[in-house]
Design a protein around this motif. Structure first.
Motif, mmCIF file in Angstrom:
data_model
loop_
_atom_site.group_PDB
_atom_site.id
_atom_site.type_symbol
_atom_site.label_atom_id
_atom_site.label_comp_id
_atom_site.label_asym_id
_atom_site.label_seq_id
_atom_site.Cartn_x
_atom_site.Cartn_y
_atom_site.Cartn_z
ATOM 1 N N LEU A 50 44.975 42.127 37.447
ATOM 2 C CA LEU A 50 44.456 40.807 37.779
ATOM 3 C C LEU A 50 45.011 39.798 36.796
ATOM 4 O O LEU A 50 44.957 40.006 35.582
ATOM 5 N N SER A 51 45.575 38.695 37.296
ATOM 6 C CA SER A 51 45.980 37.606 36.414
ATOM 7 C C SER A 51 44.909 36.534 36.446
ATOM 8 O O SER A 51 44.421 36.151 37.511
ATOM 9 N N ARG A 109 38.043 24.970 35.310
ATOM 10 C CA ARG A 109 38.581 25.758 36.420
ATOM 11 C C ARG A 109 39.126 27.089 35.903
ATOM 12 O O ARG A 109 39.732 27.151 34.834
ATOM 13 N N ILE A 110 38.908 28.142 36.665
ATOM 14 C CA ILE A 110 39.473 29.454 36.369
ATOM 15 C C ILE A 110 39.946 30.069 37.678
ATOM 16 O O ILE A 110 39.262 29.967 38.702
ATOM 17 N N VAL A 111 41.136 30.651 37.656
ATOM 18 C CA VAL A 111 41.730 31.224 38.864
ATOM 19 C C VAL A 111 42.160 32.660 38.577
ATOM 20 O O VAL A 111 42.843 32.924 37.583
ATOM 21 N N PRO A 160 47.275 27.871 43.248
ATOM 22 C CA PRO A 160 48.619 28.248 42.787
ATOM 23 C C PRO A 160 49.385 28.991 43.871
ATOM 24 O O PRO A 160 48.800 29.545 44.806
ATOM 25 N N GLU A 161 50.703 29.036 43.723
ATOM 26 C CA GLU A 161 51.544 29.798 44.652
ATOM 27 C C GLU A 161 51.149 31.265 44.628
ATOM 28 O O GLU A 161 50.710 31.780 43.599
ATOM 29 N N PRO A 162 51.216 31.950 45.757
ATOM 30 C CA PRO A 162 51.896 31.571 47.000
ATOM 31 C C PRO A 162 51.006 30.824 47.992
ATOM 32 O O PRO A 162 51.396 30.652 49.139
ATOM 33 N N PHE A 163 49.826 30.357 47.570
ATOM 34 C CA PHE A 163 48.866 29.821 48.534
ATOM 35 C C PHE A 163 49.067 28.341 48.828
ATOM 36 O O PHE A 163 49.111 27.926 49.976
ATOM 37 N N GLY A 164 49.169 27.508 47.796
ATOM 38 C CA GLY A 164 49.304 26.081 48.030
ATOM 39 C C GLY A 164 48.046 25.490 48.633
ATOM 40 O O GLY A 164 46.928 25.928 48.352
ATOM 41 N N PHE A 185 35.825 41.560 29.530
ATOM 42 C CA PHE A 185 35.958 42.394 30.733
ATOM 43 C C PHE A 185 37.187 41.972 31.531
ATOM 44 O O PHE A 185 37.998 42.805 31.935
ATOM 45 N N LEU A 186 37.344 40.667 31.758
ATOM 46 C CA LEU A 186 38.476 40.183 32.543
ATOM 47 C C LEU A 186 39.803 40.459 31.845
ATOM 48 O O LEU A 186 40.799 40.785 32.500
#
Length: 347
Positions: free
Chosen positions: A340-341, A287-289, A212-216, A332-333
């Motif tokens: 943290l998102s 997937r988890i980010v 995801p942005e800002p990384f691409g 916990f998350l």
């Protein structure tokens, strides 16, 4: 006035912080204070502790070196838990764990060193279980965060065919402690290949992934940290590989890269990070980010959330174990939402 049980229950619990005057240690002290806990700042030089300004915030300072068992015992007196922020952890963890066991208190650290995690879990499981305390190595950005992410995204799965972890940093301005640890940590990095924990194959694999942005789109190289021995300890998988973005790798390997610089009143740097976990089982991929700011600063709420849950009894087990074996990972998350998102998506 006679004290009663209500007075006792509202008394802040003391948490000792070894390496309190270091970069991460200062974030931990601030986070403990914000959570209403009572930090005890421990360092090998009382003058440096004084210079950190802890006393002005009502934080007790104690001097102790890890080589001095008696001094460590005195420094942990009255604490309910100890957070070890003093690396390299291959030099400090064992002595502090032993001191925690002598005192009957919980132990957590923030190591990114795989050998330290393995030694702590292997050497102290029996004693920690007997003492009824939690011993959790790598309860920080490297190690514990990925372990919790993997457990959350696996959910009801008991095993996986593959787990891939991608760590992207838009920069890595390393602290002095990071540089010292990197110079001393010459152990070969580990991965799981074909169900076996073994050294990362050479040359290290490369991957390209879109975050995801800002990384691409990012390029990654297989370079594992303390997450691998944590996850391998409690999760059955045929493959487990962890990758670091080449931008971060270039920064941390460049001796001219400066240390982190604060950009807000909390002391955080401007650094952005993303941890992308992909778990596969059969034809299903999950997937988890997780994304946030400053890998050193975010370690403080992660490890302090762990301490607060342990002291409140919100845990599944005790002993020397990975975070996801001690805590409900998804809960916990969620508690880290201000820092943290986290986004989960089935692929």
């Amino acid at each position: 006035m006679t004290s009663n049980s209500a007075d006792i229950n509202t008394t802040p619990k003391a948490v000792a912080v070894l390496g309190a005057n270091g970069h991460t240690g200062r974030f931990v002290i601030a986070e403990l204070l914000q959570r209403g806990l009572k930090p005890i700042a421990i360092g090998r030089n009382i003058r440096r502790l004084a210079e950190a300004g802890f006393a002005e915030r009502g934080v007790e300072c104690r001097e102790a070196a890890v080589e001095d068992d008696a001094a460590l015992d005195r420094a942990l007196a009255g604490a309910a838990a100890v957070i070890n922020c003093a690396g390299p952890f291959m030099d400090t963890a064992d002595a502090v764990v032993r001191a925690a066991l002598r005192a009957g208190v919980h132990y957590l650290d923030v190591t990114a060193e795989q050998p330290s995690v393995q030694t702590t879990l292997d050497r102290h499981e029996a004693a920690a279980g007997k003492a009824g305390v939690a011993i959790i190595p790598a309860m920080g950005f490297y190690g514990g965060l990925a372990d919790l992410l993997v457990a959350t995204v696996m959910d009801e799965w008991d095993d996986a065919d593959s787990i891939e972890i991608f760590v992207a940093l838009d920069s890595w301005l390393p602290t002095k402690g990071t540089r010292v640890t990197g110079e001393k940590n010459t152990a070969r990095r580990l991965a799981i290949n074909g169900g076996q924990l073994e050294p990362v194959r050479q040359p290290p694999a490369e991957r390209v992934s879109i975050l995801p942005e800002p990384f691409g789109q990012q390029t990654f190289v297989e370079l594992s940290f303390s997450e691998v021995p944590l996850i391998a300890r409690r999760t059955q998988t045929k493959e487990l590989h962890s990758f670091l973005g080449t931008t971060a790798l270039r920064d941390v390997r460049d001796p001219s890269t400066p240390p982190p610089q604060p950009v807000d009143d909390t002391g955080r740097s401007a650094q952005r990070f993303a941890v992308d976990v992909i778990v596969s089982r059969g034809e299903v991929r999950r997937r988890i980010v997780a994304q946030g700011q400053d890998i050193y600063a975010v370690t403080a709420p992660i490890i302090c959330e762990a301490v607060q849950r342990i002291l409140s009894g919100d845990i599944r087990d005790t002993g020397a174990k990975p975070p996801a074996a001690i805590f409900n990972a998804a809960s916990f998350l969620r508690a880290l939402a201000p820092h943290l998102s986290v986004e989960v998506a089935e692929m």
